[in-house]
Structures are given as C-alpha cells and as structure tokens.
Design an enzyme around this catalytic site. Sequence first.
Site, PDB file in Angstrom:
ATOM      1  N   LEU A  17      -3.302  -1.775  -1.856  1.00 24.55           N
ATOM      2  CA  LEU A  17      -3.298  -2.609  -2.950  1.00 24.55           C
ATOM      3  C   LEU A  17      -3.541  -4.082  -2.121  1.00 24.55           C
ATOM      4  O   LEU A  17      -2.840  -4.506  -1.590  1.00 24.55           O
ATOM      5  CB  LEU A  17      -1.989  -2.836  -3.491  1.00 24.55           C
ATOM      6  CG  LEU A  17      -1.620  -3.705  -4.598  1.00 24.55           C
ATOM      7  CD1 LEU A  17      -2.413  -3.298  -5.968  1.00 24.55           C
ATOM      8  CD2 LEU A  17      -0.157  -3.630  -5.169  1.00 24.55           C
ATOM      9  N   ILE A  46      -3.519  -7.664  -1.140  1.00 20.14           N
ATOM     10  CA  ILE A  46      -2.834  -8.834  -1.588  1.00 20.14           C
ATOM     11  C   ILE A  46      -3.414 -10.187  -0.501  1.00 20.14           C
ATOM     12  O   ILE A  46      -3.361 -11.171  -1.065  1.00 20.14           O
ATOM     13  CB  ILE A  46      -1.298  -8.705  -1.335  1.00 20.14           C
ATOM     14  CG1 ILE A  46      -0.754  -7.380  -2.260  1.00 20.14           C
ATOM     15  CG2 ILE A  46      -0.492  -9.900  -1.622  1.00 20.14           C
ATOM     16  CD1 ILE A  46      -0.963  -7.882  -3.943  1.00 20.14           C
ATOM     17  N   CYS A  58       0.782  -1.347  -0.093  1.00 15.07           N
ATOM     18  CA  CYS A  58       0.116   0.044   0.244  1.00 15.07           C
ATOM     19  C   CYS A  58       0.839   1.233   0.072  1.00 15.07           C
ATOM     20  O   CYS A  58       1.995   1.069   0.066  1.00 15.07           O
ATOM     21  CB  CYS A  58      -0.760  -0.048   1.316  1.00 15.07           C
ATOM     22  SG  CYS A  58      -1.981  -1.673   1.604  1.00 15.07           S
TER      23      CYS A  58
END
Length: 626
Positions: free
Chosen positions: A51, A53, A2
């Site tokens: 982001l 994951i 991130c």
Amino acid sequence: MCGIVGRFNFGNQFPVEPSLIREMMHSITHRGPDEDGLFVRKNVGFGIRRLSIIDLAGGTQPISNEDEAIWIVFNGEIYNYQELRIQLESKGHQFKTNSDTETIIHAYEEWGIDGLSRLNGMFGFALWDSAKHQLILARDPFGIKPLYFWHDQNSVIFGSEIRSILLNPEVERSVDLQALHEFLTITYVPSPKTAFKNIFKLRPGYALICNENGLSDYRYYNEAPQSMLDLSEKELIEALRVEIETAVKRQMIADVPVGAMLSGGVDSSTVASLMTQIANQPINTFTVGFDGNFADNELEFARQHAKRINSNHHEVIISAKEFSSFLPHAIFHLEEPVATASTLAMYKVSELARKHVKVVLTGQGADEPFAGYPRYLGERYGQWYRYLPKPIRNHIVLPLVKAMPRNERLKRAVNSLGEPDNMQRILNIYNTFDPSIQKSLYQHNVMEVNGFFKSIYEWQKDVKHLDSLAQMLYMDARLYQADNLAIYGDKMSMANSLEARVPFLDLELMKFVERIPPKMKIKGRVRKYILKKAVAKWIPEEVITRRKIGFATPVDDWFRSEWHNEIHDRLLSPNSGCRTFFNPQVVNQILQEHHAGQEDHKRLLFSLLTFEIWHNTFIQSPIHTS
C-alpha cells in the site's frame, strides 16, 4: 503500509517454491492493493503486497543494500527515517530510494540488530542477511503491527496475517487449549500465543533470529522506566504538549492525503485539532454510530467537534441486524478471537474513510499509558478497601455485591480489590467471568489448562521496582493495547486497504509518558489528569469533562433482545464448536440469566460468540484466502 509473507527452510536441500510465496501474497492483497514484490534465493523466500504511502514511485519492495547482500520486506512506517538517513549518509551509506524501508537496512548494517531500537515507528518486517545466512523477523516496541510465525524442525513460515501461514500444507489447524483459556479470561490471546496451536505472534519489541542453528528470541527494545520525572505540574504540562504536538506532526508524514478518526472524545479530538493546525486547512474526519436510542452514541459529539475545527466530516451508522450479519466477516479478517465489540465499528468507519483517504490518525493508545480506564482508579486507591477487616470484606461486602443483579464491573472490582498480590489482582480485574462459572463451563478436555499467565508475569519483571499502578499501565501498553486494541485496529483498517496510525504510541512520546508519576495521571477521581491539563490548550472544557465513551456498542441490549434467539442457536446447535469445549447446560444458563436481566454476562457471551464464529471459520471450515 503493507503485508508481508515468507518462508525459510533449514538447510539448502529444501528450496522454497516461488509459486507458494505468490499464493501467500495473494491471500493478503487487501493489505497492499497497489503492487507486489517477490524475493526467492534457494531456501529462503518472501513477498510483499504494498500500500504505497511514502515514495510512491521509488519505494517498491523487496529492497536491498548496495551490494544486494541484505534484503527486506517491510510492513509499517518509520516516522524518523529522514533523521536516521542523515546520520547514516554521514557514515558513508548510499541510498537509492527516498523510502523509509531502505533506512532499516542501513541501520542494521551500521548498528546491527540493536539498531532496531532507534526506529520510531510501527512495523513488522523480515530481513535476510545472506552473509550470515540469517533471517530476522521484528515487531515494533508497542505491537502496533502484528507479525505471526509457525515453525518445525524443517521450516519457519511467517506473515502479517495468519491466513497466509495456513496455506502451507504442513501447518495444521487446531485450537490451543491454553490460549482458549486465556482468551475466555481476558477476551484476547496475549503474545506469543495465538488461538491456533503452534502458530505464534512476535511479542512487542522482539526480534526472531532464524538460522541453521534454529530460532532464538531477541529483545531489541527494553527501555522500562527506571525513574519518574522530577518536574512540577506546570513543567510537565508544557513538556507534554511539545511531545504530543511533535508526535502528531511526525506521524502526518505521507505522500498521500491523511485524515482522522473522530469520536468526539479527548484523545481523537486532540489529534484532529492538532492535525488541522499543522495542515493549516480542513482535514477529513470520520466517525461511526448506531441507530436507535443507544445512549452512548458518539455521533453528535463528533459532529460538534468537526464543526469546531471546520473539517470535512463523514459518518456511518450501523444497525443491530447489520452488526450481526457482518460479524463473521469481521472475525474472518481478525483471524484471532478478539472479543471487543468495537471491532465492527472500526471496520465500518475504516471502510468509510478509505473512500476519501489512504491514511488516518486515530486517538487509540492514550488510555493505557495515561490511566484512562476505571480499573486504574481501583488500582490507585484500592489499598483503602484492603484496610477493611477481612470479615467485613468477605462476609458483608462480597455477598452484598454478588447478590446485586447485573453490575458486572462492580463485581469484578470488588473481587479484585481485596486481593493483596499485585499480579493476581490485575488478573482478577480482567477476568471475564467468575472462577466458579469457569470450572463448570469447561468440558473435561479443557479442564487441565494452566491458569498461570506466563506472558503477563514476564512483562511485570521489567517494572517490579515501580508502584502497582505504574506496573499495570506498563503491562497494559504491551498486552491489552498490543494484542487486543492494536490487533483489531490493524486488521479492520487493513481489510479496507487503509493505514491507521496511532500518534499516542509514538516511541518518543511513550518514553516521556511512562516516566510521568502515576499521581499525575490520576488526581482525585480524575483519570488522565495530566493529559487533560495539557490538551486543554487545543480542545474545549466540555470535551475534557465529558464521560468517556470510546467505540461503545449496544451489544448488551442486543443480547437481551434482537440477538437472543440467534446467539442461542449458534452456541447450542448440535455441531457447534462450543459444544466441543464447553458444557451446553452451563452455556444455556448463562444465556438465560443475561436475557432475564439477572446477571450481566455480555463480555462472556460476546467471547463465546466470537469463539464460535472463529472456530467455524478457521477450524471447522476450509480456509479461504479472501
């Protein structure tokens, strides 16, 4: 993976504006396109671009503990979070998500700030402890993830990227002259400085504690090797194989597809081979090359290894024109002047990879702890050169080498090897240009900068008890690796919303590797000896014995051909940033000597070009957020 931003105002009378935090978050959307999150409580506020994951549905940030007294925003991955979670649950901690982020909060609750040393991962995070009214910023032990901050008597402002800090109206944009000198000397700016005056980056393994008493550095990770492993070569090889395989397996953890960067060299080929075995199916591999007859193109080597492991292979090819036109975009994302020509190659291969996966593993990080660069040979055997009588060295060898056209690496080596002081010798081998050129290059406003590299000497204190090569490897893993290779690895991959992991810098693996005796890392003229012996189980001999290339680029040729006129115009234009700091006559002399093939100034020229573009982007021009 991130990007985080935030601000802490000293004193409750200065509330944080949510709109400012949102603007800072927007500037780093590329680091986290999946979602965002905001936390504001009176005089503290932070935000995140995520982001996703791990724990795609439940890992939304910011995350708090059970009673919401502690909050965190986190950039990175904790690879041992599942083991830590079991320990913490046995002590009564209750988890509400399956994310690695929440583990950090409970580790802090249980063990305090020293609990950070238990985290095996790459990270930069901000943790707010409302009971202590205290903000903690932390960067991982090997600096894989960056974390920047600015402060004055009123506020601390921080972020994963500098651009978010520059959006705050009180932050001025100017050049740190000492940082400029350090950059031109070693091609990057070592922590805690950046090229921006009064903007800093946390050193690897450090936390910054912010409260009403001000700021204080805290070194939470300090595990310098105290002794070398007393194992036979066979025992070392077997133990190292276990550590490498475990590290790769640990770093493959994800709830999204994982691929591999592949150059065809020892390190990336090892990682890709192990990934294929662990996944038990073909993986996606990615490489980059250059058009024309560039001798160090790695495309064919990568293709060969991709065929061996039956991967789904992808490649991208860059031209000189494309490299030149795209360089400003890469430097915009770098935010710091990092004069490593492979930055653009990393950007383009990351751009390619993101079309297929969200996460890649790379071979980065092995050269520093395992002694992979030619300079380590000089440090290992340099005492033999120093045994030569000074008159021979000073009056025969030095003049002979200086008279040679080009041979920049040899000239640095000879200038370094004759120096008896460990630290000065290390600085000499990194020095981009001869000190005589340095003095004539600077304008008067830069002449008084300090040549003492405080950050390098501070790292050396940890390992003064070790031999000079072990000292050099230790420092490189925390300076050259962290503030050069890791910076561009992070910025170029995250500019494409791609998470790049580095299993060779796995915490447990590094603890082991840094205790391997230097004589097992260089044997005869073989660099990375013990690593090559260990990975021979997974990759063929032809890969192991091939000359090291890495992400090489043909900038030397380009400076003498396609780029010559362009770089001349950039550096010597009437309004160039270089004219403010450097003597234009000396810059022109450097250009002409390189163009004529009299000297090899590619490192210095690329440093000057990088600085010029950086200065134009961030100092002369208004800051843009995307």
